[in-house]
Scaffold this motif. Structure first.
Motif, PDB file in Angstrom:
ATOM      1  N   TRP A 222       0.825  -1.198   0.000  1.00 31.92           N
ATOM      2  CA  TRP A 222       0.000   0.000   0.000  1.00 31.92           C
ATOM      3  C   TRP A 222       0.867   1.258   0.000  1.00 31.92           C
ATOM      4  O   TRP A 222       1.960   1.272   0.573  1.00 31.92           O
ATOM      5  N   ASP A 223       0.352   2.301  -0.623  1.00 33.15           N
ATOM      6  CA  ASP A 223       0.974   3.619  -0.529  1.00 33.15           C
ATOM      7  C   ASP A 223       0.397   4.333   0.688  1.00 33.15           C
ATOM      8  O   ASP A 223      -0.756   4.781   0.659  1.00 33.15           O
ATOM      9  N   ILE A 224       1.188   4.417   1.738  1.00 35.78           N
ATOM     10  CA  ILE A 224       0.750   5.058   2.974  1.00 35.78           C
ATOM     11  C   ILE A 224       1.603   6.310   3.183  1.00 35.78           C
ATOM     12  O   ILE A 224       2.828   6.225   3.285  1.00 35.78           O
ATOM     13  N   SER A 225       0.980   7.453   3.268  1.00 33.69           N
ATOM     14  CA  SER A 225       1.723   8.689   3.471  1.00 33.69           C
ATOM     15  C   SER A 225       1.968   8.916   4.962  1.00 33.69           C
ATOM     16  O   SER A 225       1.242   8.393   5.819  1.00 33.69           O
ATOM     17  N   PRO A 226       2.992   9.706   5.300  1.00 37.00           N
ATOM     18  CA  PRO A 226       3.197  10.055   6.704  1.00 37.00           C
ATOM     19  C   PRO A 226       1.965  10.714   7.323  1.00 37.00           C
ATOM     20  O   PRO A 226       1.637  10.442   8.487  1.00 37.00           O
ATOM     21  N   ALA A 227       1.269  11.556   6.557  1.00 39.13           N
ATOM     22  CA  ALA A 227       0.070  12.217   7.087  1.00 39.13           C
ATOM     23  C   ALA A 227      -1.015  11.210   7.429  1.00 39.13           C
ATOM     24  O   ALA A 227      -1.708  11.334   8.444  1.00 39.13           O
ATOM     25  N   THR A 228      -1.159  10.213   6.579  1.00 39.48           N
ATOM     26  CA  THR A 228      -2.154   9.169   6.833  1.00 39.48           C
ATOM     27  C   THR A 228      -1.793   8.370   8.081  1.00 39.48           C
ATOM     28  O   THR A 228      -2.670   8.031   8.893  1.00 39.48           O
ATOM     29  N   GLN A 229      -0.500   8.081   8.231  1.00 39.38           N
ATOM     30  CA  GLN A 229      -0.073   7.348   9.419  1.00 39.38           C
ATOM     31  C   GLN A 229      -0.352   8.146  10.683  1.00 39.38           C
ATOM     32  O   GLN A 229      -0.800   7.594  11.693  1.00 39.38           O
ATOM     33  N   LEU A 230      -0.127   9.451  10.630  1.00 40.16           N
ATOM     34  CA  LEU A 230      -0.406  10.294  11.794  1.00 40.16           C
ATOM     35  C   LEU A 230      -1.879  10.267  12.168  1.00 40.16           C
ATOM     36  O   LEU A 230      -2.233  10.181  13.348  1.00 40.16           O
ATOM     37  N   ILE A 231      -2.736  10.343  11.171  1.00 39.45           N
ATOM     38  CA  ILE A 231      -4.178  10.309  11.436  1.00 39.45           C
ATOM     39  C   ILE A 231      -4.550   9.011  12.155  1.00 39.45           C
ATOM     40  O   ILE A 231      -5.275   9.015  13.151  1.00 39.45           O
ATOM     41  N   TYR A 232      -4.022   7.910  11.638  1.00 38.42           N
ATOM     42  CA  TYR A 232      -4.356   6.601  12.214  1.00 38.42           C
ATOM     43  C   TYR A 232      -3.799   6.471  13.632  1.00 38.42           C
ATOM     44  O   TYR A 232      -4.516   6.067  14.563  1.00 38.42           O
ATOM     45  N   ASN A 233      -2.539   6.828  13.813  1.00 33.62           N
ATOM     46  CA  ASN A 233      -1.926   6.662  15.125  1.00 33.62           C
ATOM     47  C   ASN A 233      -2.585   7.543  16.183  1.00 33.62           C
ATOM     48  O   ASN A 233      -2.802   7.111  17.317  1.00 33.62           O
ATOM     49  N   LYS A 234      -2.914   8.760  15.812  1.00 33.71           N
ATOM     50  CA  LYS A 234      -3.588   9.644  16.765  1.00 33.71           C
ATOM     51  C   LYS A 234      -4.982   9.116  17.110  1.00 33.71           C
ATOM     52  O   LYS A 234      -5.431   9.236  18.261  1.00 33.71           O
ATOM     53  N   ALA A 235      -5.648   8.520  16.134  1.00 37.46           N
ATOM     54  CA  ALA A 235      -6.974   7.954  16.389  1.00 37.46           C
ATOM     55  C   ALA A 235      -6.882   6.759  17.337  1.00 37.46           C
ATOM     56  O   ALA A 235      -7.754   6.574  18.198  1.00 37.46           O
ATOM     57  N   LEU A 236      -5.826   5.968  17.201  1.00 32.38           N
ATOM     58  CA  LEU A 236      -5.627   4.842  18.114  1.00 32.38           C
ATOM     59  C   LEU A 236      -5.424   5.342  19.544  1.00 32.38           C
ATOM     60  O   LEU A 236      -6.008   4.804  20.494  1.00 32.38           O
ATOM     61  N   ALA A 237      -4.605   6.373  19.688  1.00 33.56           N
ATOM     62  CA  ALA A 237      -4.369   6.925  21.021  1.00 33.56           C
ATOM     63  C   ALA A 237      -5.665   7.461  21.633  1.00 33.56           C
ATOM     64  O   ALA A 237      -5.915   7.300  22.832  1.00 33.56           O
ATOM     65  N   GLU A 238      -6.488   8.076  20.792  1.00 36.31           N
ATOM     66  CA  GLU A 238      -7.764   8.613  21.280  1.00 36.31           C
ATOM     67  C   GLU A 238      -8.669   7.499  21.782  1.00 36.31           C
ATOM     68  O   GLU A 238      -9.337   7.655  22.809  1.00 36.31           O
ATOM     69  N   ILE A 239      -8.687   6.374  21.079  1.00 39.02           N
ATOM     70  CA  ILE A 239      -9.499   5.238  21.521  1.00 39.02           C
ATOM     71  C   ILE A 239      -9.046   4.780  22.905  1.00 39.02           C
ATOM     72  O   ILE A 239      -9.861   4.568  23.809  1.00 39.02           O
ATOM     73  N   ALA A 240      -7.744   4.609  23.062  1.00 40.61           N
ATOM     74  CA  ALA A 240      -7.220   4.137  24.348  1.00 40.61           C
ATOM     75  C   ALA A 240      -7.590   5.094  25.472  1.00 40.61           C
ATOM     76  O   ALA A 240      -8.105   4.675  26.524  1.00 40.61           O
ATOM     77  N   HIS A 241      -7.357   6.362  25.263  1.00 39.97           N
ATOM     78  CA  HIS A 241      -7.630   7.345  26.314  1.00 39.97           C
ATOM     79  C   HIS A 241      -9.114   7.437  26.628  1.00 39.97           C
ATOM     80  O   HIS A 241      -9.512   7.567  27.796  1.00 39.97           O
ATOM     81  N   ARG A 242      -9.932   7.364  25.603  1.00 38.75           N
ATOM     82  CA  ARG A 242     -11.376   7.438  25.814  1.00 38.75           C
ATOM     83  C   ARG A 242     -11.868   6.279  26.673  1.00 38.75           C
ATOM     84  O   ARG A 242     -12.858   6.402  27.399  1.00 38.75           O
ATOM     85  N   LYS A 243     -11.166   5.166  26.594  1.00 40.70           N
ATOM     86  CA  LYS A 243     -11.580   3.988  27.354  1.00 40.70           C
ATOM     87  C   LYS A 243     -10.807   3.840  28.666  1.00 40.70           C
ATOM     88  O   LYS A 243     -10.882   2.811  29.337  1.00 40.70           O
ATOM     89  N   GLY A 244     -10.040   4.888  29.017  1.00 41.07           N
ATOM     90  CA  GLY A 244      -9.392   4.907  30.325  1.00 41.07           C
ATOM     91  C   GLY A 244      -8.050   4.219  30.395  1.00 41.07           C
ATOM     92  O   GLY A 244      -7.566   3.933  31.498  1.00 41.07           O
ATOM     93  N   LEU A 245      -7.416   3.958  29.248  1.00 36.40           N
ATOM     94  CA  LEU A 245      -6.114   3.305  29.225  1.00 36.40           C
ATOM     95  C   LEU A 245      -5.036   4.267  28.750  1.00 36.40           C
ATOM     96  O   LEU A 245      -5.279   5.111  27.882  1.00 36.40           O
ATOM     97  N   SER A 246      -3.845   4.128  29.293  1.00 36.81           N
ATOM     98  CA  SER A 246      -2.700   4.835  28.723  1.00 36.81           C
ATOM     99  C   SER A 246      -2.285   4.105  27.457  1.00 36.81           C
ATOM    100  O   SER A 246      -2.728   2.986  27.184  1.00 36.81           O
ATOM    101  N   VAL A 247      -1.392   4.735  26.655  1.00 38.65           N
ATOM    102  CA  VAL A 247      -1.099   4.158  25.344  1.00 38.65           C
ATOM    103  C   VAL A 247       0.361   4.360  24.986  1.00 38.65           C
ATOM    104  O   VAL A 247       0.958   5.406  25.258  1.00 38.65           O
ATOM    105  N   ALA A 248       0.934   3.320  24.367  1.00 37.66           N
ATOM    106  CA  ALA A 248       2.329   3.341  23.948  1.00 37.66           C
ATOM    107  C   ALA A 248       2.446   3.639  22.463  1.00 37.66           C
ATOM    108  O   ALA A 248       1.660   3.135  21.655  1.00 37.66           O
ATOM    109  N   LEU A 249       3.457   4.421  22.108  1.00 39.50           N
ATOM    110  CA  LEU A 249       3.842   4.549  20.705  1.00 39.50           C
ATOM    111  C   LEU A 249       4.888   3.483  20.432  1.00 39.50           C
ATOM    112  O   LEU A 249       5.960   3.493  21.028  1.00 39.50           O
ATOM    113  N   LYS A 250       4.590   2.576  19.514  1.00 35.35           N
ATOM    114  CA  LYS A 250       5.526   1.489  19.189  1.00 35.35           C
ATOM    115  C   LYS A 250       6.352   1.892  17.964  1.00 35.35           C
ATOM    116  O   LYS A 250       5.823   2.064  16.876  1.00 35.35           O
TER     117      LYS A 250
END
Length: 331
Positions: A222-250
């Motif tokens: 797939w052609d994945i741009s850095p901007a697209t990756q940022l959108i996805y990663n930030k959305a993952l962090a938001e899910i974790a925080h919304r559900k009361g969990l801390s989150v790691a950047l891997k």
């Protein structure tokens, strides 16, 4: 550059601590938990943020994604592990365990048993547990795998990309673009996975394989741009925080400057081997820990530098397996 383990090894059946006097910290101090206000519950919207556990910079960790049958009663997790660090002296115990959401299938006899026993045993030792989830590749051995396949087939084969590696063809790179709603679907699928982390009692979550943009189309399909990756990663962090969990950047070292404010700590593989640890210092500067692991590199060659950088570095098996042992903390 991404680590060799991320490129060449993936666990096919992947599946946390006693008081520590060293460094003048107790397990409860190292695993410092922010509690919710009275009457609030983990995952309850805005109140969840007040309940999120955020570990101090100096927090010893263990990375055990594969179970040990000798510890079947605790989900295959060796919660009593105590090893002499590279700096010498008495043995030390981790105060943070990064373990799989599910009990290792070789221990449980299935791939659907939540690792509640492991989490409970970790908490009984005064430690905290991080929930391992793969968010950037689709693993065939996960209980929700068929849902990904069905969506892929019904949306023009637009979700499942190349096999992750020749050695591990049983998972495929996910397409996090959204021209057909792929990213929306992936995030929708991550929600119940994180809900299961909460159900099992975890304190944080590690989303693995969040660096597709660094690998390129030849690797991922797939052609994945850095901007697209940022959108996805930030959305993952938001899910974790919304559900009361801390989150790691891997890993995803190339985007740390954009993500350090969003993630609560970093999990890194082999930055010393590839001489790229400098980027991770942004987390320490922000008062956030770096949980770091080396596989091929000798502790004598990286631990001194890791300790200077205030990383929580460990040495695991040279074959990239993640059983309880070997385990060699730097300090």
């Amino acid at each position: 550059m991404v680590s060799l383990r991320s490129i060449y090894t993936r666990l096919t059946a992947v599946t946390a601590l006693l008081p520590v006097a060293a460094l003048g910290l107790t397990a409860s101090a190292e695993a410092a938990t922010t509690t919710a206000a009275p009457g609030t519950a983990k995952g309850s919207g805005a109140s969840a943020s007040a309940a999120i556990w955020r570990p101090p910079v100096q927090s010893r960790w263990q990375y055990q994604l594969q179970g040990n049958a000798a510890f079947a009663s605790t989900g295959g997790i060796n919660v009593n592990i105590c090893e002499v660090p590279q700096t010498g002296g008495a043995c030390v115990r981790p105060t943070v365990f990064d373990i799989d959401l599910y009990v290792d299938a070789e221990i449980a006899g299935n791939n659907t048993t939540l690792n509640t026993a492991g989490v409970n045993a970790i908490h009984a030792k005064g430690a905290k547990a991080i929930c391992y989830i793969d968010a950037g590749s689709i693993e065939e051995f996960r209980p929700d795998y068929q849902e990904f396949v069905d969506w892929h087939k019904s949306h023009g084969n637009s979700l499942l990309g190349n096999p992750f590696s020749e050695e591990f063809p049983n998972e495929r790179w996910a397409n996090i673009n959204n021209d057909k709603g792929q990213r929306d679907f992936l995030l929708k699928m991550m929600e119940p996975r994180v809900d299961k982390c909460v159900q099992a009692g975890f304190d944080g979550v590690e989303f693995d394989v969040v660096h597709a943009h660094e690998e390129g189309k030849q690797v991922t399909g797939w052609d994945i741009s850095p901007a697209t990756q940022l959108i996805y990663n930030k959305a993952l962090a938001e899910i974790a925080h919304r559900k009361g969990l801390s989150v790691a950047l891997k890993n995803d070292l190339s985007q740390i400057d954009d993500l350090v404010s969003v993630f609560d700590y970093a999990v890194n593989e082999e930055c010393f081997q590839f001489k790229e640890c400098g980027d991770l210092s942004a987390f320490v500067s922000a008062g956030k820990p770096v949980f770091q692991v080396e596989y091929k590199t000798s502790p004598s060659s990286f631990c001194t530098k890791a300790n200077q950088l205030k990383f929580n570095s460990i040495k695991k098996a040279t074959d990239y397996s993640l059983h309880d042992k070997p385990y060699k903390p730097c300090k």
